[in-house]
Design a protein around this motif. Structure first.
Motif, mmCIF file in Angstrom:
data_model
loop_
_atom_site.group_PDB
_atom_site.id
_atom_site.type_symbol
_atom_site.label_atom_id
_atom_site.label_comp_id
_atom_site.label_asym_id
_atom_site.label_seq_id
_atom_site.Cartn_x
_atom_site.Cartn_y
_atom_site.Cartn_z
ATOM 1 N N GLU A 51 0.832 -1.202 0.000
ATOM 2 C CA GLU A 51 0.000 0.000 0.000
ATOM 3 C C GLU A 51 0.871 1.257 0.000
ATOM 4 O O GLU A 51 2.098 1.193 0.084
ATOM 5 N N THR A 52 0.222 2.426 -0.067
ATOM 6 C CA THR A 52 0.933 3.697 -0.218
ATOM 7 C C THR A 52 0.795 4.541 1.042
ATOM 8 O O THR A 52 -0.278 4.595 1.651
ATOM 9 N N VAL A 54 2.189 8.498 3.006
ATOM 10 C CA VAL A 54 2.699 9.852 2.777
ATOM 11 C C VAL A 54 3.625 10.216 3.929
ATOM 12 O O VAL A 54 3.271 10.052 5.107
ATOM 13 N N GLY A 76 11.557 1.288 0.016
ATOM 14 C CA GLY A 76 10.260 1.675 -0.505
ATOM 15 C C GLY A 76 10.410 2.273 -1.889
ATOM 16 O O GLY A 76 11.510 2.642 -2.313
ATOM 17 N N LYS A 77 9.311 2.374 -2.614
ATOM 18 C CA LYS A 77 9.324 2.964 -3.953
ATOM 19 C C LYS A 77 8.742 4.370 -3.875
ATOM 20 O O LYS A 77 7.562 4.547 -3.574
ATOM 21 N N ILE A 79 7.063 7.311 -5.236
ATOM 22 C CA ILE A 79 6.196 7.537 -6.395
ATOM 23 C C ILE A 79 6.166 9.011 -6.775
ATOM 24 O O ILE A 79 6.272 9.371 -7.942
ATOM 25 N N GLU A 80 6.022 9.881 -5.761
ATOM 26 C CA GLU A 80 6.015 11.328 -5.982
ATOM 27 C C GLU A 80 6.861 11.982 -4.897
ATOM 28 O O GLU A 80 6.934 11.484 -3.767
ATOM 29 N N LYS A 87 5.395 10.554 -1.469
ATOM 30 C CA LYS A 87 4.388 9.504 -1.600
ATOM 31 C C LYS A 87 5.137 8.217 -1.917
ATOM 32 O O LYS A 87 5.856 8.140 -2.919
ATOM 33 N N VAL A 88 4.990 7.207 -1.056
ATOM 34 C CA VAL A 88 5.858 6.027 -1.114
ATOM 35 C C VAL A 88 5.024 4.748 -1.096
ATOM 36 O O VAL A 88 4.086 4.615 -0.301
ATOM 37 N N GLU A 89 5.390 3.806 -1.990
ATOM 38 C CA GLU A 89 4.792 2.470 -1.957
ATOM 39 C C GLU A 89 5.581 1.611 -0.976
ATOM 40 O O GLU A 89 6.804 1.488 -1.072
#
Length: 422
Positions: A51-52, A54, A76-77, A79-80, A87-89
Motif C-alpha cells: 500500500e501507499t 505519505v 520503498g518505492k 512515487i512522488e 508519496k511512497v509504496e
C-alpha cells in the motif's frame, strides 16, 4: 638570479593562492551543502504490504534522489516527491515494525519520530481466473492479491509450498506463484459440475470462485484485456496471455470499437496458438475450433483465418478468408498451401474484407472436417464437409492465422469437444 628567483617564488605563491580560492569558489558553487532532512509525520502509521503512505517533513529531493528505507533495510518505492512531502509504496513484506529512514545522500538522513507498522498479510484475495470452465488437467491462472509472499513469479519449491489451491476440496498442482498470481491445474478425479476454487496461504483462505468442470469445454478467450502499445514477438507473449504462444509474426491486444481484440501485422504464415490443449482426433476425442476473424485487406493476397493441427508455422491446416472474399480450407506443408477440399470464389459478395466473420471447424474423424462460416448477424454463409485426401496432420495446437495482406483482428477463440471420453 636572486631577482628571477624572488619573482618565481612570488609567482608560485600567487598561483597557489589563486588555486585555493578557485577551488573554494568551485566547491561552494558546485557542491552546495545539503539541506538537513526532517520527518514530521507519516500517515497512515499502519498499512498492508504494497500500500501507499505519505511522509511529511522538509529537505526532500526528487523521486530519483530520495531513498526511503523501512525496518530490515527494505526499500520503498518513491512515487512522488516534493521538498516537503513524499508519496511512497510500502515494500511487500509482512509484519514489519520500526522507524522509517529518509536519505538524500551521504550522512544527510532523518528517521521518523514514531514507529511504523507493515501489517501481516490478510486473507488471500482471489479476484479472477484466466478460464472458468474446462476438463480436469486444464491450466488456470488465479489472479488477485496476497496470494504468495513471492513478489515476482517464482517456481521455487520453497515459494510454491507456502500457497495451496483447493479445487472442490482437492489440492491442485501449483506450478508457479507470485504476489498477484498462482498458476495451477484442475486436479484429476473431480466429477463434472461446479466446484469451488480457494487459495490458502499461511493458513488463511480466500473467498471461493466457482469453476465448471466440463470435459466438452477445452479453452476460450475473449481478449478483453488492456490494449498493448508494442507488438509481442517472443514467448511468453507478455500482455496477451501465457496460455498463448507466438509461432511466428507480431501480435498484440488492441481496442476495436470499444472491445478487446487480438491483432497482428503483415507477414507470411503468421500464427499464434493456444498451448493449453491439442486438437487430437482418436477413439475418445473430437473437437470444434471457432473464432472471429477480420481481414484488414480487401485484396485476394491477404488471408486471415483459424489454424488447427498446428505442428509449426510451416505445417498445419487453416480455414481462411481472403480480403476479397475467397474461401479456402488448406493444408500448409513446408510453408506451401494446398487445397484440402474447399476452394471457392462463389461467396465474394458475402465475404468482403474489413468485416468480422465467424469461422468454425468440427472434426469427428481423422482428416475429415465440417466447415461453417457466418456473418456478424449470425447468418450462415457456408457449411460443408471436406476430407483431406493427403491425410497430412492429426493432432497439434490451434489458434489464429494470417498471411500476406495487412494482417487482421481476431476475437472469441474457442476449442470444445463434442463427444469426450470417460
Amino acid at each position: 638570479m636572486k631577482t628571477f628567483k624572488n619573482i618565481g617564488m612570488k609567482f608560485n605563491i600567487f598561483c597557489s593562492m589563486w588555486l585555493v580560492l578557485s577551488y573554494s569558489c568551485m566547491n561552494k558553487d558546485n557542491f552546495p551543502e545539503l539541506s538537513p532532512i526532517t520527518i514530521t509525520a507519516v500517515h497512515p502509521e499502519s498499512v498492508l504490504p504494497g500500500e501507499t503512505i505519505v511522509i511529511e517533513g522538509s529537505g526532500f529531493k526528487t523521486a530519483r534522489t530520495t531513498v526511503v528505507i523501512f525496518p530490515g533495510n527494505l526499500l520503498g518505492k518513491v512515487i512522488e516527491a516534493s521538498p516537503t512531502q513524499l508519496k511512497v509504496e510500502v515494500p511487500r513484506k509482512q509484519d514489519v515494525k520500526g522507524a522509517i529512514q529518509v536519505r538524500t545522500g551521504g550522512d544527510n538522513y532523518a528517521s521518523s519520530p514514531q514507529e511504523f507498522n507493515i501489517l501481516p498479510y490478510p486473507e488471500p484475495q482471489l479476484n479472477a481466473m484466466s478460464i472458468m470452465q474446462g476438463p480436469v488437467g486444464t491450466p488456470v491462472v488465479a489472479e488477485g492479491n496476497y496470494l504468495s509472499e513471492a513478489l515476482e513469479a517464482s517456481d521455487l519449491a520453497s515459494d510454491i509450498r507456502k500457497t495451496k489451491v483447493l479445487v472442490g476440496g482437492v489440492e491442485a498442482q501449483v506450478e508457479r506463484v507470485s504476489f498477484t498470481s498462482v498458476w495451477f491445474r484442475i486436479p484429476e478425479g473431480l466429477e463434472d459440475g461446479l466446484v469451488p476454487v480457494t487459495i490458502v496461504r499461511d493458513g488463511k483462505s480466500s473467498a471461493p470462485i466457482n469453476f465448471l468442470v466440463d470435459p466438452r469445454f477445452l479453452f476460450e478467450d475473449d481478449f478483453e484485456r488492456v490494449p498493448m502499445d508494442n507488438w509481442a514477438t517472443a514467448n511468453p507473449p507478455i500482455g496477451i496471455d501465457r496460455n498463448w504462444s507466438i509461432v511466428s509474426g507480431q501480435w498484440k491486444i488492441s481496442d476495436f470499437e470499444g472491445n478487446g481484440v487480438l491483432e497482428n501485422t503483415t507477414g507470411t504464415n503468421i500464427t499464434l496458438v493456444n498451448r493449453s490443449v491439442k486438437t487430437q482426433i482418436d477413439a475418445n476425442n473430437d473437437f470444434v475450433v471457432s473464432g472471429w476473424v477480420y481481414a484488414k485487406s480487401t485484396v485476394s493476397s491477404g488471408w486471415v483465418g483459424i489454424a488447427f493441427h498446428v505442428q509449426d508455422d510451416k505445417n498445419h491446416y487453416a480455414l481462411r478468408i481472403s480480403g476479397n472474399g475467397n474461401l479456402q480450407l488448406v493444408r500448409i506443408v513446408n510453408g506451401s498451401a494446398g487445397v484440402a477440399g474447399l476452394n471457392s470464389t462463389a461467396y465474394q459478395s458475402r465475404l468482403p474484407g474489413q468485416n468480422f466473420y465467424h469461422l468454425e471447424v468440427t472434426a469427428t474423424a481423422p482428416y475429415t472436417f465440417t466447415v461453417r462460416v457466418s456473418d456478424i448477424n449470425g447468418q450462415e454463409i457456408y457449411s460443408g464437409s471436406h476430407v483431406d485426401a493427403n491425410s497430412n496432420f492429426n493432432g497439434g495446437y490451434a489458434g489464429f492465422y494470417a498471411t500476406s495482406g495487412l494482417g487482421g483482428y481476431y476475437n472469441d477463440f474457442k476449442i470444445e469437444s463434442t463427444t469426450p471420453g470417460d
